[in-house]
Design a protein around this motif. Structure first.
Motif, PDB file in Angstrom:
ATOM      1  N   LYS A  37      43.938  31.421  36.963  1.00 40.89           N
ATOM      2  CA  LYS A  37      44.169  31.725  38.384  1.00 40.89           C
ATOM      3  C   LYS A  37      44.797  33.106  38.517  1.00 40.89           C
ATOM      4  O   LYS A  37      45.622  33.489  37.703  1.00 40.89           O
ATOM      5  CB  LYS A  37      45.113  30.689  38.999  1.00 40.89           C
ATOM      6  N   VAL A  38      44.389  33.844  39.542  1.00 39.69           N
ATOM      7  CA  VAL A  38      44.907  35.189  39.775  1.00 39.69           C
ATOM      8  C   VAL A  38      45.405  35.266  41.213  1.00 39.69           C
ATOM      9  O   VAL A  38      44.770  34.705  42.120  1.00 39.69           O
ATOM     10  CB  VAL A  38      43.780  36.234  39.539  1.00 39.69           C
ATOM     11  N   LYS A  39      46.547  35.953  41.454  1.00 35.66           N
ATOM     12  CA  LYS A  39      47.074  36.092  42.816  1.00 35.66           C
ATOM     13  C   LYS A  39      46.282  37.151  43.576  1.00 35.66           C
ATOM     14  O   LYS A  39      46.089  38.264  43.065  1.00 35.66           O
ATOM     15  CB  LYS A  39      48.537  36.515  42.761  1.00 35.66           C
ATOM     16  N   GLY A  40      45.869  36.832  44.807  1.00 38.04           N
ATOM     17  CA  GLY A  40      45.148  37.798  45.636  1.00 38.04           C
ATOM     18  C   GLY A  40      45.980  39.045  45.886  1.00 38.04           C
ATOM     19  O   GLY A  40      45.464  40.155  45.948  1.00 38.04           O
ATOM     20  N   SER A  41      47.324  38.858  46.002  1.00 39.44           N
ATOM     21  CA  SER A  41      48.190  40.004  46.324  1.00 39.44           C
ATOM     22  C   SER A  41      48.256  41.013  45.175  1.00 39.44           C
ATOM     23  O   SER A  41      48.716  42.138  45.356  1.00 39.44           O
ATOM     24  CB  SER A  41      49.599  39.506  46.665  1.00 39.44           C
ATOM     25  N   SER A  42      47.804  40.601  43.972  1.00 37.27           N
ATOM     26  CA  SER A  42      47.830  41.542  42.841  1.00 37.27           C
ATOM     27  C   SER A  42      46.587  42.441  42.844  1.00 37.27           C
ATOM     28  O   SER A  42      46.449  43.322  42.002  1.00 37.27           O
ATOM     29  CB  SER A  42      47.898  40.766  41.517  1.00 37.27           C
ATOM     30  N   LEU A  43      45.677  42.219  43.814  1.00 35.50           N
ATOM     31  CA  LEU A  43      44.414  42.958  43.820  1.00 35.50           C
ATOM     32  C   LEU A  43      44.336  43.906  45.014  1.00 35.50           C
ATOM     33  O   LEU A  43      44.846  43.602  46.096  1.00 35.50           O
ATOM     34  CB  LEU A  43      43.237  41.968  43.912  1.00 35.50           C
ATOM     35  N   THR A  44      43.666  45.030  44.815  1.00 31.57           N
ATOM     36  CA  THR A  44      43.345  45.898  45.947  1.00 31.57           C
ATOM     37  C   THR A  44      41.822  45.844  46.116  1.00 31.57           C
ATOM     38  O   THR A  44      41.112  45.320  45.254  1.00 31.57           O
ATOM     39  CB  THR A  44      43.775  47.361  45.696  1.00 31.57           C
ATOM     40  N   LEU A  45      41.356  46.431  47.215  1.00 31.70           N
ATOM     41  CA  LEU A  45      39.914  46.369  47.501  1.00 31.70           C
ATOM     42  C   LEU A  45      39.091  46.980  46.358  1.00 31.70           C
ATOM     43  O   LEU A  45      37.996  46.504  46.041  1.00 31.70           O
ATOM     44  CB  LEU A  45      39.638  47.093  48.824  1.00 31.70           C
ATOM     45  N   SER A  46      39.669  47.999  45.712  1.00 26.89           N
ATOM     46  CA  SER A  46      38.900  48.658  44.643  1.00 26.89           C
ATOM     47  C   SER A  46      38.780  47.776  43.390  1.00 26.89           C
ATOM     48  O   SER A  46      37.965  48.054  42.506  1.00 26.89           O
ATOM     49  CB  SER A  46      39.519  50.009  44.290  1.00 26.89           C
ATOM     50  N   ASP A  47      39.595  46.695  43.306  1.00 29.44           N
ATOM     51  CA  ASP A  47      39.474  45.761  42.167  1.00 29.44           C
ATOM     52  C   ASP A  47      38.347  44.753  42.381  1.00 29.44           C
ATOM     53  O   ASP A  47      38.067  43.938  41.503  1.00 29.44           O
ATOM     54  CB  ASP A  47      40.771  44.947  41.993  1.00 29.44           C
ATOM     55  N   LEU A  48      37.759  44.742  43.583  1.00 28.03           N
ATOM     56  CA  LEU A  48      36.782  43.695  43.918  1.00 28.03           C
ATOM     57  C   LEU A  48      35.345  44.181  43.696  1.00 28.03           C
ATOM     58  O   LEU A  48      35.055  45.332  43.972  1.00 28.03           O
ATOM     59  CB  LEU A  48      36.957  43.253  45.374  1.00 28.03           C
ATOM     60  N   PRO A  49      34.444  43.298  43.252  1.00 27.10           N
ATOM     61  CA  PRO A  49      34.647  41.905  42.881  1.00 27.10           C
ATOM     62  C   PRO A  49      35.514  41.776  41.633  1.00 27.10           C
ATOM     63  O   PRO A  49      35.322  42.513  40.660  1.00 27.10           O
ATOM     64  CB  PRO A  49      33.236  41.380  42.622  1.00 27.10           C
TER      65      PRO A  49
END
Ligand code: OAD
Length: 249
Positions: A134-146
């Motif tokens: 599981k990964v926290k959404g708050s640890s990601l920025t838009l550039s990490d997606l997908p």
């Protein structure tokens, strides 16, 4: 007409032993997140069978992420609007027990509601369907997606409910108990056609609650399940109801 219905809703809420709100995408439209159906709706551009079914994610997660990335981009910048803030104020005033939401944008919590039941999950966490990391959404920025799994590099799936997936058991249990025990239910900005979520106002009605709809247009439950509809935008109507409740206190 609308004003007298706003006064009627305020009186119903004031006299209610327990009031619960059941919300859908329409409440977040004024925060810049389009609803799913009609007009700018996400499902007008993305066929839900191809982009929102769990089987579609298993077959081609990269394709589904085209739609998810667009959703994340909107959610990451959206702010609560006067409708969300009005519900938070109702809770602070002691007139709202909980919010059962089909939305995954976290805007009810951002507005200040403390008892929010996320019936369709949330974007707060993402899971790897292969190794369960599981990964926290708050640890990601838009550039990490997908986003990929840090453990096995598979594409992660946000913990939102896709078609073909079960409702999170805790949300199911809590919403069932809230809808059975409330005496007023506010049904805000939902077409009320997606099951099992759409059974929530039906349960409230069966148990004798007054069901008040706030929507831009009549829905499948208008006049049948709902006792009355206050037609218009949630961002205008909810603050107006809060003002009227305040006058009664
Ligand atoms: P819909 O897009 O089906 O319906 C949005 C409702 O909001 C419509 O009835 C609109 O008339 C109303 N509306 C739009 N703008 C409004 C505003 N400013 N004020 C008040 N009402 C407004 O969205 P939902 O009912 O939330 O599930 O959709 C239910 C589920 O279908 C979603 O949770 C999602 C979707 O597929 C999954 O993905 C599992």
């Amino acid at each position: 007409m609308t004003h007298s219905l706003i006064q009627r809703a305020a009186k119903d809420i004031f006299q209610s032993r327990k009031t619960v709100a059941f919300t859908g995408a329409g409440i977040s439209v004024e925060s810049g997140i389009p609803a799913f159906r009609g007009g700018q709706g996400l499902w007008e551009r993305y066929d839900p069978d191809e982009y929102a079914h769990i089987d579609a994610f298993h077959v081609n997660p990269g394709k589904v992420w085209l739609m998810l990335r667009e959703m994340f981009a909107l959610i990451m910048t959206a702010k609560p609007n006067p409708a969300h803030l009005g519900l938070a104020e109702l809770e602070r005033m002691g007139f709202l027990s909980s919010v059962i939401t089909q939305n995954v944008d976290g805007l009810h919590q951002a507005a200040g509601n403390t008892n929010v039941i996320e019936y369709h999950g949330s974007h707060n966490t993402l899971s790897c369907l292969r190794c369960s990391t599981k990964v926290k959404g708050s640890s990601l920025t838009l550039s990490d997606l997908p986003a990929r799994c840090p453990n096995c590099s598979s594409l992660l799936k946000p913990d939102v409910v896709f078609f073909g997936e079960a409702i999170p058991w805790r949300a199911q249990l809590l919403s069932s108990s809230e809808s059975q025990s409330c005496t007023v239910m506010l049904v805000i900005g939902t077409s009320a056609i997606v099951y099992p979520a759409a059974s929530i106002p039906i349960t409230a009605k069966e148990r004798g609650a007054t069901v008040i709809e706030i929507n831009k247009e009549p829905t499948s439950i208008t006049g049948d399940i709902s006792d009355y509809l206050i037609e218009g935008s949630a961002g205008e109507i909810i603050p107006a109801i809060v003002e009227e409740v305040r006058k009664l206190v």
